[in-house]
Scaffold this motif. Structure first.
Motif, PDB file in Angstrom:
ATOM      1  N   THR A  96     -60.045  10.796  35.527  1.00  0.00           N
ATOM      2  CA  THR A  96     -59.886  12.222  35.245  1.00  0.00           C
ATOM      3  C   THR A  96     -61.262  12.843  35.006  1.00  0.00           C
ATOM      4  OG1 THR A  96     -57.713  11.862  34.238  1.00  0.00           O
ATOM      5  CG2 THR A  96     -58.852  13.927  33.705  1.00  0.00           C
ATOM      6  N   ILE A  97     -61.599  13.872  35.773  1.00  0.00           N
ATOM      7  CA  ILE A  97     -62.879  14.561  35.616  1.00  0.00           C
ATOM      8  C   ILE A  97     -62.680  15.751  34.677  1.00  0.00           C
ATOM      9  CG2 ILE A  97     -64.745  15.783  36.789  1.00  0.00           C
ATOM     10  CD1 ILE A  97     -63.934  14.280  39.355  1.00  0.00           C
ATOM     11  N   VAL A  98     -63.449  15.781  33.602  1.00  0.00           N
ATOM     12  CA  VAL A  98     -63.404  16.887  32.644  1.00  0.00           C
ATOM     13  C   VAL A  98     -64.702  17.683  32.783  1.00  0.00           C
ATOM     14  CG1 VAL A  98     -63.186  17.577  30.233  1.00  0.00           C
ATOM     15  CG2 VAL A  98     -61.969  15.537  31.057  1.00  0.00           C
ATOM     16  N   ASN A  99     -64.619  18.847  33.405  1.00  0.00           N
ATOM     17  CA  ASN A  99     -65.797  19.713  33.555  1.00  0.00           C
ATOM     18  C   ASN A  99     -65.922  20.626  32.336  1.00  0.00           C
ATOM     19  OD1 ASN A  99     -65.039  19.912  37.022  1.00  0.00           O
ATOM     20  ND2 ASN A  99     -66.767  18.828  36.133  1.00  0.00           N
ATOM     21  N   TYR A 100     -67.148  20.959  31.976  1.00  0.00           N
ATOM     22  CA  TYR A 100     -67.357  21.777  30.788  1.00  0.00           C
ATOM     23  C   TYR A 100     -68.652  22.586  30.910  1.00  0.00           C
ATOM     24  CZ  TYR A 100     -70.840  18.322  29.331  1.00  0.00           C
ATOM     25  OH  TYR A 100     -71.946  17.507  29.273  1.00  0.00           O
ATOM     26  N   SER A 101     -68.811  23.526  29.988  1.00  0.00           N
ATOM     27  CA  SER A 101     -70.025  24.322  29.898  1.00  0.00           C
ATOM     28  C   SER A 101     -70.565  24.258  28.475  1.00  0.00           C
ATOM     29  CB  SER A 101     -69.755  25.780  30.289  1.00  0.00           C
ATOM     30  OG  SER A 101     -68.862  26.371  29.371  1.00  0.00           O
ATOM     31  N   VAL A 102     -71.821  24.612  28.302  1.00  0.00           N
ATOM     32  CA  VAL A 102     -72.462  24.632  26.982  1.00  0.00           C
ATOM     33  C   VAL A 102     -72.974  26.036  26.715  1.00  0.00           C
ATOM     34  CG1 VAL A 102     -74.366  23.765  25.570  1.00  0.00           C
ATOM     35  CG2 VAL A 102     -73.136  22.205  27.095  1.00  0.00           C
ATOM     36  N   ASN A 103     -72.644  26.569  25.560  1.00  0.00           N
ATOM     37  CA  ASN A 103     -73.123  27.889  25.141  1.00  0.00           C
ATOM     38  C   ASN A 103     -73.808  27.758  23.782  1.00  0.00           C
ATOM     39  OD1 ASN A 103     -71.607  29.903  27.164  1.00  0.00           O
ATOM     40  ND2 ASN A 103     -70.187  28.278  26.573  1.00  0.00           N
ATOM     41  N   GLY A 154     -90.679  25.706  19.697  1.00  0.00           N
ATOM     42  CA  GLY A 154     -90.412  27.136  19.583  1.00  0.00           C
ATOM     43  C   GLY A 154     -89.057  27.466  19.006  1.00  0.00           C
ATOM     44  N   VAL A 155     -88.186  26.473  18.833  1.00  0.00           N
ATOM     45  CA  VAL A 155     -86.866  26.716  18.239  1.00  0.00           C
ATOM     46  C   VAL A 155     -86.973  26.554  16.722  1.00  0.00           C
ATOM     47  CG1 VAL A 155     -84.493  25.908  18.032  1.00  0.00           C
ATOM     48  CG2 VAL A 155     -85.582  26.027  20.283  1.00  0.00           C
ATOM     49  N   LEU A 156     -86.641  27.630  16.006  1.00  0.00           N
ATOM     50  CA  LEU A 156     -86.682  27.586  14.547  1.00  0.00           C
ATOM     51  C   LEU A 156     -85.357  27.125  13.961  1.00  0.00           C
ATOM     52  CD1 LEU A 156     -88.257  28.205  11.959  1.00  0.00           C
ATOM     53  CD2 LEU A 156     -87.407  30.568  12.093  1.00  0.00           C
ATOM     54  N   SER A 157     -84.246  27.615  14.520  1.00  0.00           N
ATOM     55  CA  SER A 157     -82.934  27.205  14.024  1.00  0.00           C
ATOM     56  C   SER A 157     -81.879  27.422  15.098  1.00  0.00           C
ATOM     57  CB  SER A 157     -82.550  27.983  12.756  1.00  0.00           C
ATOM     58  OG  SER A 157     -82.365  29.355  13.054  1.00  0.00           O
ATOM     59  N   LEU A 158     -80.779  26.700  14.931  1.00  0.00           N
ATOM     60  CA  LEU A 158     -79.640  26.810  15.837  1.00  0.00           C
ATOM     61  C   LEU A 158     -78.573  27.665  15.177  1.00  0.00           C
ATOM     62  CD1 LEU A 158     -78.034  25.920  18.381  1.00  0.00           C
ATOM     63  CD2 LEU A 158     -77.319  23.886  17.093  1.00  0.00           C
ATOM     64  N   ILE A 159     -78.214  28.775  15.819  1.00  0.00           N
ATOM     65  CA  ILE A 159     -77.213  29.687  15.257  1.00  0.00           C
ATOM     66  C   ILE A 159     -75.799  29.222  15.593  1.00  0.00           C
ATOM     67  CG2 ILE A 159     -76.348  32.054  15.240  1.00  0.00           C
ATOM     68  CD1 ILE A 159     -79.131  32.986  16.058  1.00  0.00           C
ATOM     69  N   SER A 160     -75.568  28.904  16.868  1.00  0.00           N
ATOM     70  CA  SER A 160     -74.219  28.511  17.284  1.00  0.00           C
ATOM     71  C   SER A 160     -74.299  27.596  18.495  1.00  0.00           C
ATOM     72  CB  SER A 160     -73.371  29.747  17.615  1.00  0.00           C
ATOM     73  OG  SER A 160     -73.915  30.441  18.733  1.00  0.00           O
ATOM     74  N   LEU A 161     -73.258  26.789  18.636  1.00  0.00           N
ATOM     75  CA  LEU A 161     -73.146  25.876  19.777  1.00  0.00           C
ATOM     76  C   LEU A 161     -71.670  25.657  20.069  1.00  0.00           C
ATOM     77  CD1 LEU A 161     -74.279  23.771  21.839  1.00  0.00           C
ATOM     78  CD2 LEU A 161     -74.085  22.081  19.991  1.00  0.00           C
ATOM     79  N   SER A 162     -71.289  25.772  21.333  1.00  0.00           N
ATOM     80  CA  SER A 162     -69.907  25.498  21.713  1.00  0.00           C
ATOM     81  C   SER A 162     -69.872  24.882  23.099  1.00  0.00           C
ATOM     82  CB  SER A 162     -69.072  26.785  21.694  1.00  0.00           C
ATOM     83  OG  SER A 162     -69.518  27.692  22.700  1.00  0.00           O
ATOM     84  N   THR A 163     -68.846  24.078  23.334  1.00  0.00           N
ATOM     85  CA  THR A 163     -68.591  23.516  24.661  1.00  0.00           C
ATOM     86  C   THR A 163     -67.205  23.971  25.085  1.00  0.00           C
ATOM     87  OG1 THR A 163     -67.763  21.478  23.643  1.00  0.00           O
ATOM     88  CG2 THR A 163     -70.069  21.491  24.356  1.00  0.00           C
ATOM     89  N   ASP A 164     -67.106  24.445  26.309  1.00  0.00           N
ATOM     90  CA  ASP A 164     -65.850  24.992  26.807  1.00  0.00           C
ATOM     91  C   ASP A 164     -65.453  24.315  28.105  1.00  0.00           C
ATOM     92  OD1 ASP A 164     -65.588  27.152  24.775  1.00  0.00           O
ATOM     93  OD2 ASP A 164     -67.418  27.884  25.733  1.00  0.00           O
TER      94      ASP A 164
END
Length: 213
Positions: A96-103, A154-164
């Motif tokens: 089973t292939i599960v495709n996803y995105s990162v935001n 250059g990244v100071l902090s991570l505000i949000s992360l989601s995978t869909d």
């Protein structure tokens, strides 16, 4: 003389599939003329302890995952039948292939170029989620993506992360038809796919979306 008589039996046993490692070794040594397997995964059949489930997946010319052709599965069945133990059964199944995105969204350090930071962060995520590092039944680890983001210069902090989940047709891009709830299958930082599945971020140039402040 006793030792000489034992040699033929021992030699035959060395050719047989006894362990999971033996089975995978045989799968990957299938002669190329019969087809090429990209990944293989093995699970025990919960209903029949004498049967092993073998999941196969292939790649197309663009390095995207595709289901194994029926001809390949037929050739594999014939090939493995020569080496399996008499009492063992092997079911060859589609993966089973599960495709996803990162935001994601990040805050940049003062004085840094937001466009450059964003491009470098996306590149770092691409390296982490590259399909060449993933196996069948391997969970998607959120911490790997988080580390790639916060360790980018250059990244100071991570505000949000989601995978869909991406399935069917989306913005004129074709994905696996399998629908999967990424959020409800998140457990202790691990996104665990269904049995016999593999995660694929199919279009990294389109499916990794970020903002920088």
């Amino acid at each position: 003389e006793d030792l000489r008589r034992l040699i033929p039996a021992a030699r035959n046993q060395q050719m047989r599939i006894v362990t999971v490692q033996d089975l995978l070794a045989r799968v990957y040594t299938l002669p190329p003329s019969f087809g090429r397997v990209y990944r293989a995964g093995v699970r025990k059949n919960e209903e029949n302890p004498l049967t092993t489930e073998l999941y196969l997946i292939c790649q197309d010319a663009n390095r995207n995952l595709v289901l194994a052709p029926d001809a390949l599965k037929k050739n594999m069945r014939t090939y493995l039948n020569e080496f399996r133990m008499i009492s063992d059964g092997i079911d060859i199944l589609d993966t089973t292939i599960v495709n996803y995105s990162v935001n994601f969204a990040v805050v940049c350090t003062p004085g840094s170029n937001k466009g450059t930071v964003l491009a470098n962060t996306i590149s770092a995520i691409k390296n982490v989620v590259d399909i060449k590092y993933y196996q069948i039944d391997q969970p998607l680890v959120e911490a790997d993506i988080i580390n790639a983001i916060i360790n980018t210069a250059g990244v100071l902090s991570l505000i949000s992360l989601s995978t869909d989940n991406r399935n069917g047709e989306f913005e004129n891009r074709e994905y696996s038809e399998y629908e999967f709830d990424m959020t409800n299958n998140l457990y202790k930082g691990l996104i665990i796919g269904p049995p016999g599945s593999i995660f694929e971020l199919k279009y990294p140039d389109s499916d990794i979306v970020g903002t920088a402040e």
